[in-house]
Enzyme design. Structure first.
Site, short mmCIF file in Angstrom:
data_model
loop_
_atom_site.label_atom_id
_atom_site.label_comp_id
_atom_site.label_asym_id
_atom_site.label_seq_id
_atom_site.Cartn_x
_atom_site.Cartn_y
_atom_site.Cartn_z
N ARG A 57 0.90 -1.25 0.03
CA ARG A 57 0.05 0.10 0.19
C ARG A 57 0.97 1.18 -0.05
NH1 ARG A 57 -1.35 1.65 4.79
NH2 ARG A 57 -2.20 -0.45 5.43
N TYR A 68 -16.96 17.98 -14.49
CA TYR A 68 -17.17 16.52 -14.41
C TYR A 68 -18.43 16.18 -13.30
CZ TYR A 68 -16.57 11.48 -13.95
OH TYR A 68 -17.07 10.18 -14.03
N ASP A 128 -7.97 19.94 -12.92
CA ASP A 128 -8.29 18.64 -13.55
C ASP A 128 -7.85 18.82 -15.02
OD1 ASP A 128 -9.48 16.55 -14.76
OD2 ASP A 128 -11.06 16.20 -13.23
N LYS A 153 -8.95 7.84 -18.73
CA LYS A 153 -9.18 8.49 -20.21
C LYS A 153 -7.86 8.72 -21.00
CE LYS A 153 -12.83 9.03 -17.66
NZ LYS A 153 -13.21 10.21 -16.92
C1 LIG Z 1 -13.70 10.67 -15.70
C2 LIG Z 1 -13.43 11.91 -14.98
C3 LIG Z 1 -13.12 11.80 -13.63
C4 LIG Z 1 -13.41 10.77 -12.93
O1 LIG Z 1 -12.49 9.74 -12.90
P1 LIG Z 1 -12.36 8.28 -12.62
O2 LIG Z 1 -11.19 7.72 -13.01
O3 LIG Z 1 -13.51 7.98 -13.40
O4 LIG Z 1 -12.68 8.17 -11.23
C5 LIG Z 1 -12.85 13.25 -13.33
N1 LIG Z 1 -12.47 14.23 -13.91
C6 LIG Z 1 -12.90 14.26 -15.39
C7 LIG Z 1 -12.70 15.45 -16.17
C8 LIG Z 1 -13.50 13.04 -15.87
O5 LIG Z 1 -13.52 12.90 -17.30
#
Ligand SMILES: *Cc1c(COP(=O)(O)O)cnc(C)c1O
Length: 379
Positions: free
Chosen positions: A46, A98, A170, A195
């Protein structure tokens, strides 16, 4: 080293025991010690894992940071950043982002006494208007999901610094290929590596990257104490995805431009939201802080009824109807019922997120095939 080279070489060394060129998947929970405290820097998985270490170093390098920390999902990374806060602290956040981020803010962290202000991040004076002595964090996405609005990172970073608040960006939609927020003054970058970084729709993963050593120590403590760490196999998949990020992004951008321009010229299409249009409101800032404009876009139909959008959403063949984005295959989605269903309808509509809004993640297929698919579906 420039980005393309870093993506392939940063953080990875041939395996010292065998020379394996690819970082091994260290599928182990613990590490043997010679005597109590006499170990090779690894005690328990961990806390440390060599596959994760390689990925963390690579991520730091490609985002122009000094450190990177990996988590089991993008949301787990967001959760860790929010755990830097104390009851009574305030956060200024983008009013278009998001849906899961909006949900963790309002449904999880509000109840611990943290207050969130949602503002239009395209307008730095809207941010300035709600900043106060309790503001500890400014949170934005750029481009935003799904309206593709642009935040001027440098302008908001200046406001954050003046108020001793952190700015977290983000950077999931842009990826480090298009934009490096730390270079524009952000303190922290968060990614859903699910993504573009992973890029192949086969892993859920998240990360935080930054420069400041004290922040690293606090977030490393949270990573280890709260334990939302990714497994080594998932780290391997993201590391593998990174090696082609530049090549994939280049094609995502080319196909994105082709599809956005085609949609805009289509007689049945209403508005097209894509940050590469010269007349889009964020274009000047996008051109300043991004290297290109990416493959994410949204559009409405002139026929604004839900049924018209539903017909398009269920009749594409190459664009698969699915949540998520940033993979090699093209996806089509309906923010109002899918990614943004957790945002109250009246809030959504106020921000332009109509029931008929359709979002595309343009993939790496042949662009003419993609246009033919959309043409058939839009009719
Ligand atoms: C998908 C997404 C998230 C969340 O990520 P996960 O890997 O699904 O937990 C956060 N911000 C954006 C812009 C996203 O597209």
């Amino acid at each position: 080293m420039r980005l393309e080279t870093k993506l392939i070489h940063a953080g990875v060394e041939p395996d010292p025991t065998t020379g394996a060129i690819m970082t091994p998947i260290y599928q182990t929970s613990t590490y043997v010690q010679k005597a109590p405290g006499d170990h090779k820097g690894y005690e328990y998985a961990r806390t440390q894992n060599p596959t994760r270490d390689a990925l963390q170093s690579a991520l730091a390098a490609i985002e122009s940071g000094s450190w990177g920390l990996c988590f089991g999902s993008g949301m787990a990374a967001t959760d860790a950043v929010l755990k830097l806060l104390e009851p009574g602290d305030e956060v200024v956040a983008a009013d278009d982002m998001y849906g899961g981020t909006y949900r963790i803010f309002t449904k999880v962290f509000e109840k611990y006494g943290i207050r969130f202000h949602f503002v239009d991040m395209q307008n730095p004076s809207a941010v300035a208007a709600v900043l106060n002595a309790r503001t500890r964090l400014i949170w934005t996405e750029t481009p935003t999901n799904p309206m593709m609005t642009i935040t001027d990172i440098a302008a908001v970073a200046e406001l954050a610094k003046a108020h001793k608040a952190l700015l977290c960006v983000d950077n999931t939609f842009a990826s480090p290929y298009l934009q490096n927020p730390l270079e524009w003054g952000a303190d922290l970058v968060v990614h859903s590596a699910t993504k573009y970084l992973g890029g192949h729709s086969d892993v859920v993963h998240g990360c935080i990257i930054g420069k400041d050593a004290a922040l690293e120590e606090r977030l490393r403590f949270i990573q280890n104490s709260c334990g939302a760490v990714p497994g080594p196999q998932d780290c391997f998949l993201v590391l593998r995805g990174l090696k082609t990020l530049h090549v994939r992004m280049q094609r995502h951008c080319e196909n994105g431009r082709t599809v956005a321009e085609w949609l805009r010229a289509h007689p049945k299409v209403g508005k097209v939201y894509w940050c590469g249009f010269e007349d889009s409101p964020g274009f000047a800032v996008a051109r300043k802080q991004m290297r290109d404009f990416g493959g994410m876009m949204s559009f409405t139909l002139k026929d604004d009824r839900m049924e018209a959008a539903n017909r398009v959403l269920s009749s594409t063949r190459l664009f698969s109807l699915a949540e998520s984005l940033g993979g090699v295959e093209s996806l089509i989605g309906h923010p109002a019922s899918m990614t943004h269903a957790s945002i109250p309808r009246e809030d959504r509509i106020r921000r332009g997120l109509l029931d008929s809004l359709i979002r595309l993640s343009v993939g790496l297929e042949n662009a003419d095939d993609l246009l033919a698919d959309l043409d058939r579906a839009i009719g």
